[in-house]
Every structure is written in C-alpha cells, then in structure tokens.
Design a protein around this motif. Structure first.
Motif, PDB file in Angstrom:
ATOM      1  N   ASP A 251       0.847  -1.190   0.000  1.00 31.27           N
ATOM      2  CA  ASP A 251       0.000   0.000   0.000  1.00 31.27           C
ATOM      3  C   ASP A 251       0.882   1.239   0.000  1.00 31.27           C
ATOM      4  OD1 ASP A 251      -2.183   1.707   0.295  1.00 31.27           O
ATOM      5  OD2 ASP A 251      -3.196   0.340   1.677  1.00 31.27           O
ATOM      6  N   GLY A 252       0.779   2.056  -1.047  1.00 28.10           N
ATOM      7  CA  GLY A 252       1.562   3.285  -1.137  1.00 28.10           C
ATOM      8  C   GLY A 252       0.728   4.488  -0.737  1.00 28.10           C
ATOM      9  N   VAL A 253       1.151   5.191   0.306  1.00 24.86           N
ATOM     10  CA  VAL A 253       0.415   6.343   0.829  1.00 24.86           C
ATOM     11  C   VAL A 253       1.263   7.586   0.552  1.00 24.86           C
ATOM     12  CG1 VAL A 253      -0.795   7.304   2.819  1.00 24.86           C
ATOM     13  CG2 VAL A 253      -0.443   4.826   2.643  1.00 24.86           C
ATOM     14  N   PHE A 254       1.044   8.217  -0.580  1.00 27.82           N
ATOM     15  CA  PHE A 254       1.922   9.285  -1.038  1.00 27.82           C
ATOM     16  C   PHE A 254       1.251  10.655  -1.100  1.00 27.82           C
ATOM     17  CE2 PHE A 254       3.671   5.477  -3.508  1.00 27.82           C
ATOM     18  CZ  PHE A 254       4.525   5.125  -2.467  1.00 27.82           C
ATOM     19  N   ASN A 255       0.004  10.735  -0.659  1.00 23.19           N
ATOM     20  CA  ASN A 255      -0.723  12.001  -0.668  1.00 23.19           C
ATOM     21  C   ASN A 255      -0.473  12.809   0.597  1.00 23.19           C
ATOM     22  OD1 ASN A 255      -2.989  13.806  -1.709  1.00 23.19           O
ATOM     23  ND2 ASN A 255      -3.772  13.234   0.309  1.00 23.19           N
ATOM     24  N   GLY A 328       3.613  -5.597  -6.700  1.00 26.14           N
ATOM     25  CA  GLY A 328       2.661  -4.601  -7.169  1.00 26.14           C
ATOM     26  C   GLY A 328       2.293  -3.645  -6.054  1.00 26.14           C
ATOM     27  N   TRP A 329       1.561  -2.595  -6.426  1.00 26.35           N
ATOM     28  CA  TRP A 329       1.194  -1.552  -5.466  1.00 26.35           C
ATOM     29  C   TRP A 329      -0.276  -1.186  -5.562  1.00 26.35           C
ATOM     30  CZ3 TRP A 329       4.650   0.897  -2.003  1.00 26.35           C
ATOM     31  CH2 TRP A 329       5.985   0.485  -2.122  1.00 26.35           C
ATOM     32  N   ARG A 330      -0.829  -0.866  -4.417  1.00 29.48           N
ATOM     33  CA  ARG A 330      -2.142  -0.227  -4.333  1.00 29.48           C
ATOM     34  C   ARG A 330      -1.889   1.186  -3.831  1.00 29.48           C
ATOM     35  NH1 ARG A 330      -5.055   2.381   0.110  1.00 29.48           N
ATOM     36  NH2 ARG A 330      -7.274   2.074  -0.205  1.00 29.48           N
ATOM     37  N   LEU A 331      -2.436   2.198  -4.506  1.00 26.71           N
ATOM     38  CA  LEU A 331      -2.187   3.588  -4.157  1.00 26.71           C
ATOM     39  C   LEU A 331      -3.369   4.170  -3.402  1.00 26.71           C
ATOM     40  CD1 LEU A 331      -0.513   4.933  -7.416  1.00 26.71           C
ATOM     41  CD2 LEU A 331       0.567   3.941  -5.392  1.00 26.71           C
ATOM     42  N   ASP A 332      -3.099   4.607  -2.189  1.00 23.91           N
ATOM     43  CA  ASP A 332      -4.123   5.220  -1.349  1.00 23.91           C
ATOM     44  C   ASP A 332      -4.589   6.541  -1.964  1.00 23.91           C
ATOM     45  OD1 ASP A 332      -5.583   5.346   1.204  1.00 23.91           O
ATOM     46  OD2 ASP A 332      -4.264   7.044   1.637  1.00 23.91           O
ATOM     47  N   VAL A 333      -5.864   6.850  -1.780  1.00 24.86           N
ATOM     48  CA  VAL A 333      -6.514   8.071  -2.294  1.00 24.86           C
ATOM     49  C   VAL A 333      -5.929   8.511  -3.643  1.00 24.86           C
ATOM     50  CG1 VAL A 333      -7.360   8.912  -0.071  1.00 24.86           C
ATOM     51  CG2 VAL A 333      -5.079   9.566  -0.780  1.00 24.86           C
ATOM     52  N   ALA A 334      -5.969   7.604  -4.591  1.00 23.14           N
ATOM     53  CA  ALA A 334      -5.394   7.887  -5.916  1.00 23.14           C
ATOM     54  C   ALA A 334      -6.051   9.093  -6.571  1.00 23.14           C
ATOM     55  CB  ALA A 334      -5.536   6.662  -6.812  1.00 23.14           C
ATOM     56  N   ASP A 335      -7.318   9.356  -6.228  1.00 19.87           N
ATOM     57  CA  ASP A 335      -7.990  10.485  -6.860  1.00 19.87           C
ATOM     58  C   ASP A 335      -7.560  11.833  -6.273  1.00 19.87           C
ATOM     59  OD1 ASP A 335      -9.224  10.014  -4.463  1.00 19.87           O
ATOM     60  OD2 ASP A 335     -11.239   9.759  -5.266  1.00 19.87           O
ATOM     61  N   GLN A 355       3.999  -4.464 -13.035  1.00 21.84           N
ATOM     62  CA  GLN A 355       2.883  -4.159 -13.937  1.00 21.84           C
ATOM     63  C   GLN A 355       1.544  -3.996 -13.226  1.00 21.84           C
ATOM     64  OE1 GLN A 355       3.622  -3.571 -17.025  1.00 21.84           O
ATOM     65  NE2 GLN A 355       5.721  -4.348 -16.991  1.00 21.84           N
ATOM     66  N   VAL A 356       1.538  -4.024 -11.888  1.00 25.30           N
ATOM     67  CA  VAL A 356       0.272  -3.933 -11.157  1.00 25.30           C
ATOM     68  C   VAL A 356       0.277  -2.655 -10.322  1.00 25.30           C
ATOM     69  CG1 VAL A 356      -1.267  -5.027  -9.487  1.00 25.30           C
ATOM     70  CG2 VAL A 356       0.063  -6.446 -11.082  1.00 25.30           C
ATOM     71  N   MET A 357      -0.617  -1.726 -10.664  1.00 21.02           N
ATOM     72  CA  MET A 357      -0.724  -0.442  -9.969  1.00 21.02           C
ATOM     73  C   MET A 357      -2.202  -0.100  -9.835  1.00 21.02           C
ATOM     74  SD  MET A 357       0.994   3.160 -11.137  1.00 21.02           S
ATOM     75  CE  MET A 357       0.085   4.696 -10.936  1.00 21.02           C
ATOM     76  N   ILE A 358      -2.770  -0.447  -8.693  1.00 21.33           N
ATOM     77  CA  ILE A 358      -4.209  -0.320  -8.451  1.00 21.33           C
ATOM     78  C   ILE A 358      -4.482   0.935  -7.628  1.00 21.33           C
ATOM     79  CG2 ILE A 358      -6.255  -1.461  -7.534  1.00 21.33           C
ATOM     80  CD1 ILE A 358      -4.832  -2.909  -9.887  1.00 21.33           C
ATOM     81  N   GLY A 359      -5.429   1.744  -8.064  1.00 23.26           N
ATOM     82  CA  GLY A 359      -5.738   2.980  -7.362  1.00 23.26           C
ATOM     83  C   GLY A 359      -6.998   2.878  -6.526  1.00 23.26           C
ATOM     84  N   PHE A 379      -7.105   5.514 -19.258  1.00 25.93           N
ATOM     85  CA  PHE A 379      -6.473   5.765 -20.550  1.00 25.93           C
ATOM     86  C   PHE A 379      -5.240   4.904 -20.800  1.00 25.93           C
ATOM     87  CE2 PHE A 379      -8.216  10.185 -21.851  1.00 25.93           C
ATOM     88  CZ  PHE A 379      -9.501   9.712 -21.668  1.00 25.93           C
ATOM     89  N   GLY A 380      -4.747   4.188 -19.780  1.00 24.19           N
ATOM     90  CA  GLY A 380      -3.677   3.231 -20.008  1.00 24.19           C
ATOM     91  C   GLY A 380      -2.291   3.678 -19.629  1.00 24.19           C
ATOM     92  N   ASP A 381      -2.116   4.972 -19.303  1.00 22.24           N
ATOM     93  CA  ASP A 381      -0.774   5.478 -19.002  1.00 22.24           C
ATOM     94  C   ASP A 381      -0.563   5.760 -17.518  1.00 22.24           C
ATOM     95  OD1 ASP A 381      -2.445   7.647 -18.735  1.00 22.24           O
ATOM     96  OD2 ASP A 381      -1.210   9.026 -19.911  1.00 22.24           O
ATOM     97  N   ASN A 382      -1.543   5.405 -16.677  1.00 20.07           N
ATOM     98  CA  ASN A 382      -1.393   5.638 -15.247  1.00 20.07           C
ATOM     99  C   ASN A 382      -1.825   4.395 -14.474  1.00 20.07           C
ATOM    100  OD1 ASN A 382      -4.445   6.721 -14.346  1.00 20.07           O
ATOM    101  ND2 ASN A 382      -3.912   7.298 -16.429  1.00 20.07           N
ATOM    102  N   LEU A 383      -2.990   4.389 -13.872  1.00 18.55           N
ATOM    103  CA  LEU A 383      -3.448   3.209 -13.135  1.00 18.55           C
ATOM    104  C   LEU A 383      -3.669   2.034 -14.076  1.00 18.55           C
ATOM    105  CD1 LEU A 383      -6.134   4.894 -10.822  1.00 18.55           C
ATOM    106  CD2 LEU A 383      -3.736   4.410 -10.277  1.00 18.55           C
ATOM    107  N   THR A 384      -3.412   0.822 -13.574  1.00 18.35           N
ATOM    108  CA  THR A 384      -3.735  -0.376 -14.366  1.00 18.35           C
ATOM    109  C   THR A 384      -5.082  -0.954 -13.960  1.00 18.35           C
ATOM    110  OG1 THR A 384      -2.574  -1.873 -12.843  1.00 18.35           O
ATOM    111  CG2 THR A 384      -1.290  -0.927 -14.641  1.00 18.35           C
ATOM    112  N   GLY A 385      -5.666  -0.427 -12.892  1.00 17.73           N
ATOM    113  CA  GLY A 385      -6.975  -0.851 -12.413  1.00 17.73           C
ATOM    114  C   GLY A 385      -7.309  -0.062 -11.164  1.00 17.73           C
ATOM    115  N   VAL A 386      -8.517  -0.262 -10.635  1.00 15.98           N
ATOM    116  CA  VAL A 386      -8.927   0.425  -9.414  1.00 15.98           C
ATOM    117  C   VAL A 386      -9.583  -0.568  -8.456  1.00 15.98           C
ATOM    118  CG1 VAL A 386      -9.258   2.706 -10.459  1.00 15.98           C
ATOM    119  CG2 VAL A 386     -11.148   1.060 -10.461  1.00 15.98           C
TER     120      VAL A 386
END
Length: 597
Positions: A251-255, A328-335, A355-359, A379-386
C-alpha cells in the motif's frame, strides 16, 4: 415510429464498449419506416459536438455510420432523427437500450471511453485471488506472542478477542492508538492457511513506520514499522510467498504523511529546511493543508520536484522497496494524486518490471472529475486498475433490496461500468465485498452466513480480481471503523464458510470463462437473480435466491439483459423448472450449442 438501438449488441455498435484511439467504430439504428434524416451526434469532452450522417444499408436494413475515433478522451453520443420535418432523439435507456424522445432536453447520452493504450495483463494477478490483510490484526508470529517496537502513548489489547475501541478527546481526535500486535512474522506463519484457502496474492495495508495502527500516517517511508518487524522480515515473507507461487502488493500512501513524520517535524522546526517546501503552510507552523482537514495527516505538495524524486526517483521510495521484489502496489486516495504524479509512478514501476498499480477510487473511474478536472484513469498510461467498490455496492444492494425495480437498477449500474471500462482495465480491477473502510460483509447482511456465501459467489462471478478482506471468509463481524478491524478469529472460525469460499476459489481457477469473458444478467423475481458469463465454448450461470422460501424457476418469468438471444435461450432451457431452495444458489456450466457472441 419505432427505433431500435442496443449498445451491447454487435449489430448496433462494434466494437463493444470502450475503444482504443484510432479505432473505427460502426453505429447502426433500426427504424421501422424511412426517415428524412438520421445523424449520430458525437461529442468529445471540452469540444463542440459533431454530427455524422447515417445512411440506409439495404443489406442490414439499418441506418449506419462509421467514425474513426482518432484521439483518446471522454466522449458522449446520441442519435437525432428527422421525420415529417419533426425532430426525434434517441438517448440511453436501461442496459444500453435506445430510448426515443421528442425533445433534446436533458438527454441521457451514451458514454464512450477512448483510451490511449491497453494496460498490461499479468497472469498471476488477473487469474488469481487476492487476500487483504490489516497487518496489526492478522497474526503474531513471535515465539511467545510478545509485541516488539511498542509505541509511546498507546495501549495493547489483553486478548485477541477484544473489540477494537478508540480513545478520543472532546474534539473527536484519537489520543491513544490501540494495537493487537500482529506482525510480518505472523503473516509468514499463516501462509499455509492462505495457500490451502487458495489465494495467490496478499495485499497488505501500510507497513512503513507510523504512529497509528492503520499506518496511513507515515513517519518514515524508508523503514518497516518495528511492531511489524524489519526489512529481513519483509524479505523473508516475500521469499516464502514466491517459493509458494504467491505474490505481494504493498500500500503506497503518497498524498499525505503523519504529523509525527520525520519530514513534517523537520519542516516545522526549521523554516529553512528543504522539507518546508514539501508542505503547504497556511499559517506557519501551526496551520497547514491536511487530508480532509485532519490535522494529524499533513498533506504533501505533490508538485514539489524534491518530493517527486523522493517517491519515484532512481533512489526513491519505490525503487528501494522494488529491490526486495515486491510484485505490485495499491495507491491510497489515488484520486487526490495529480495525473502526472500517477503517470510518473507508473513509469517508475515499469522500469522495475512491475505491472500492477491499483488505485483507490470508490466510484466509476471512467468519468471521475476532481475539482472540475477530468481524471483519465482508464487511458492506459497511469493506473492499471482500481479498487472496485461499485461491485460491493451491487452485491450488498442485491442481497438487501426489497423490490425488483431496485435490483434491475443495480444490474443496470453494473452494466454501465462494464461498458465504460476498457476490457483489460476491467479485468484488473480489485473487486471486494468488504475492506478496512467498510462494514464487514457479515454485519452488512445481518449476520446471515447463507447470504454471506451468496455474496462471495457473486463476487467470484463478476469481471475483475476477487479480493477477500481478512476474516470475512471466517465469518468475522464488525461495524464501521474501528469495529471492522478486529483480530482474525483463530480457533473460532466458521469452518463451513471457509470451505465454501475455498471451493469458489477453485471454481475460478478451473474456469477461465470467469476471468476473460462477456457478462449478462437475468432477473426472475424479487430476490431471485443470476449472473451469466460466457465465451465461445461455455456458459456459466450463477442464480441466487436470497429469499427464505423455496421456488421453482419458470422461464416465462425470465428477463435477460445484455445477452445475445442464443445465450439467453440456452440459459433459459437449462434453468427452467429448476427447484431453488431459500437463501441458496445454483451454479451451472453449459457447453455452447452455437458459436455466437
């Protein structure tokens, strides 16, 4: 005049759903009489609408047009028809069905996502099953259960059966953080349980040094929280996971960071510190921008070049932990992370062959706006899924609704999501029926384990990667935070529920149709519904009866949505006159009779 359009059927729109840039799209509408004029009106966000004339095709007996959609973006469309010098309009009704209207006021236009490139498909991920662990609440692997790295001004629970509780002051702020003492060694010791259950990927809530038990208030991104262990413990866990063919998402918490973070503390001690520019001070040093106004979570300035380099630079946070072969990573509050920030995280992970970056996005991610700005997550250039919270909303809603109209509306909302998302993106979404931020599924369903099992079945039938929140498979209960973060009930598990969830995991492993196929819906009566998945070779149908009374299914009551006629007929023949017990389900696998759709 009768007009027919169905965005789910290839005779009316091809290709289905979202498209890649520079794709030629064919639209067709059937009109039961000749008309003066028929047009497709297509609008790209922030651009003027464009009308494309539709010509009558004698062979198909439809009005048709083709448009090569050249650039990625959020598009909307509808149809306009002129007959006897009067204008008519066709907008979106339920399940992609066209709806004829006589005025253009408040048209519900169809949405069309045009994405830049496909997101990657990783077999171990999209064909697997994820298990989410809140590290403090899963298992303590120390020899005598001792707790290391104890924190000042906190408390430890007396037993693992204690109910989580917050100690707050008069302002509602938590003044003492509570801990059970779960750690990485405990997760490592429980891998045999997880492997037997059938999961192949673990997603951990934050593990870096922090003040709280949830650890979304990072103190130091470069250190493992000592209550959980150290870097050797993390490496040992990853080694054991990989030896067992399993994987790890962090879990990446970068906000934002914690108020006690080494970065923030330096910033408020010394205005000349280079960390000062990492934060947005309103009245230095007391008042600063924080996450949702929570003063214990100072928000980081994501446009700061030093901070950007710290997170995704060659010697940054991501590069450091990827050396340990995190998968892989899950990104906290990606929005709340700027799009360029997300793209650069993605670029760093690609350099690390990740290759796994879930928002974390709670809504339909295809048309999300933040501060009136469109966020092109698909659009394919940022998150790979949510994280697919709409799936949870659908499942809980279906199992608690009280009328057919509500159930059909829930199906339609899920159908919209399927139509909006690019196929690969949809397959990458992390589906759930519960997380650390929601009421436990058993509690949401009034402690009824039969309904809980139906919820699991629905999750495994839907497109996306199933994610089990630790303890849900064992019958753990819990209301909203902190009650939903109880310790795993070792020795008090619901063995029957665990066995049934394990069976579902095996069903998914053995049936690729549940990973990469098309979907449709069946409504029979209030409380009786079905999910249909199908490809060229097989149909799988899962029919649930959430009611307590037994019923006999009769095909004259079947209402199919988003399905070709041939598929619907085969499902109807299979289920007709089937007896379905109360709070029970039927799972059927049907070999295809016709290679259509």
């Amino acid at each position: 005049m009768k007009v027919t359009y169905d965005s789910w059927q290839k005779q009316y729109k091809t290709p289905f759903g979202a498209i890649q840039a520079n794709t030629l799209v064919t639209w067709a509408i059937a009109i039961d009489q000749p008309v003066q004029e028929a047009d497709l009106w297509l609008t790209k966000l922030n651009e003027d609408p464009v009308a494309y004339p539709m010509n009558y095709n004698d062979e198909t007996q439809k009005y048709e047009t083709q448009v090569r959609v050249g650039s990625s973006g959020l598009y909307n469309y509808y149809f306009a028809i002129k007959q006897n010098n009067q204008m008519f309009y066709v907008d979106q009704g339920l399940f992609g069905q066209g709806r004829l209207r006589q005025d253009d006021h408040n048209l519900k236009q169809y949405q069309l996502i045009c994405y830049e490139r496909k997101v990657p498909q990783v077999d171990w991920y999209d064909q697997g099953v994820v298990y989410q662990i809140f590290p403090d609440r899963f298992a303590n692997g120390n020899p005598y259960g001792e707790v290391t790295g104890r924190k000042k001004n906190s408390f430890l629970y007396a037993t693992e059966e204690d109910t989580p509780y917050y100690i707050k002051n008069s302002r509602g702020e938590i003044t003492r953080w509570d801990f059970f003492g779960g750690n990485l060694a405990g997760i490592r010791k429980k891998l045999p349980y997880l492997k037997k259950l059938g999961v192949n990927t673990i997603y951990l809530n934050p593990i870096f040094l922090a003040t709280s038990n949830h650890r979304y208030d990072t103190v130091d991104y470069m250190k493992i929280d000592p209550m959980l262990g150290d870097e050797d413990d993390l490496r040992g866990l990853i080694h054991d996971l990989h030896q067992n063919g399993m994987h790890l998402l962090l879990d990446g918490v970068f906000n934002h960071v914690g108020q006690e973070s080494i970065y923030f503390q330096e910033a408020i001690k010394d205005k000349s510190s280079h960390y000062y520019s990492w934060f947005n001070f309103i009245n230095y040093p007391e008042k600063y921008q924080s996450w949702w106004g929570v003063s214990s979570l100072p928000e980081v300035n994501k446009s700061n070049p030093e901070y950007q380099d710290f997170i995704y630079g060659d010697h940054g946070v991501l590069a450091k932990w990827m050396k340990d072969q995190v998968d892989g990573w899950r990104l906290d509050v990606a929005d709340e992370l700027p799009m360029d920030f997300l793209r650069n995280i993605r670029n760093r992970l690609m350099k690390e062959n990740c290759q796994v970056m879930i928002g974390e996005v709670w809504e339909d991610a295809s048309d999300k706006f933040v501060n009136s700005e469109y966020r092109p997550y698909t659009f394919g250039d940022n998150l790979t899924g949510v994280m697919n919270y709409p799936v949870r909303n659908f499942i809980v809603g279906l199992l608690t609704s009280e009328n057919s109209d509500a159930e059909i509306a829930l199906m339609n909302k899920l159908a919209l999501l399927v139509e909006h998302y690019p196929t690969n993106f949809l397959r990458n979404c992390l589906n759930n029926i519960g997380t650390h931020d929601t009421v436990r599924i058993k509690t949401a369903l009034q402690n009824d384990e039969k309904l809980v099992l139906l919820a699991f079945g629905l999750m495994f039938m839907l497109p996306g990667v199933p994610c089990i929140y630790y303890g849900d498979e064992a019958g753990l209960i819990g209301d909203k935070d902190p009650d939903n973060r109880r310790f795993f009930p070792w020795g008090r598990e619901s063995r029957s529920l665990i066995a049934q969830v394990s069976k579902w995991i095996n069903v998914r492993k053995q049936n690729p149709v549940l990973v990469k196929s098309k979907i449709g819906f069946l409504h029979i009566a209030t409380g009786i519904n079905a999910i249909v998945r199908y490809d060229e070779k097989v149909i799988m149908v899962y029919c649930i009866n959430k009611n307590k009374a037994e019923t006999v299914l009769a095909k004259e009551n079947f209402a199919f949505y988003c399905l070709p006629k041939t598929i619907a007929e085969e499902v109807a023949a299979e289920l007709d006159q089937t007896k379905l017990s109360g709070e029970d389900s039927i799972l059927r696998k049907i070999p295809r009779k016709a290679n259509i759709g």
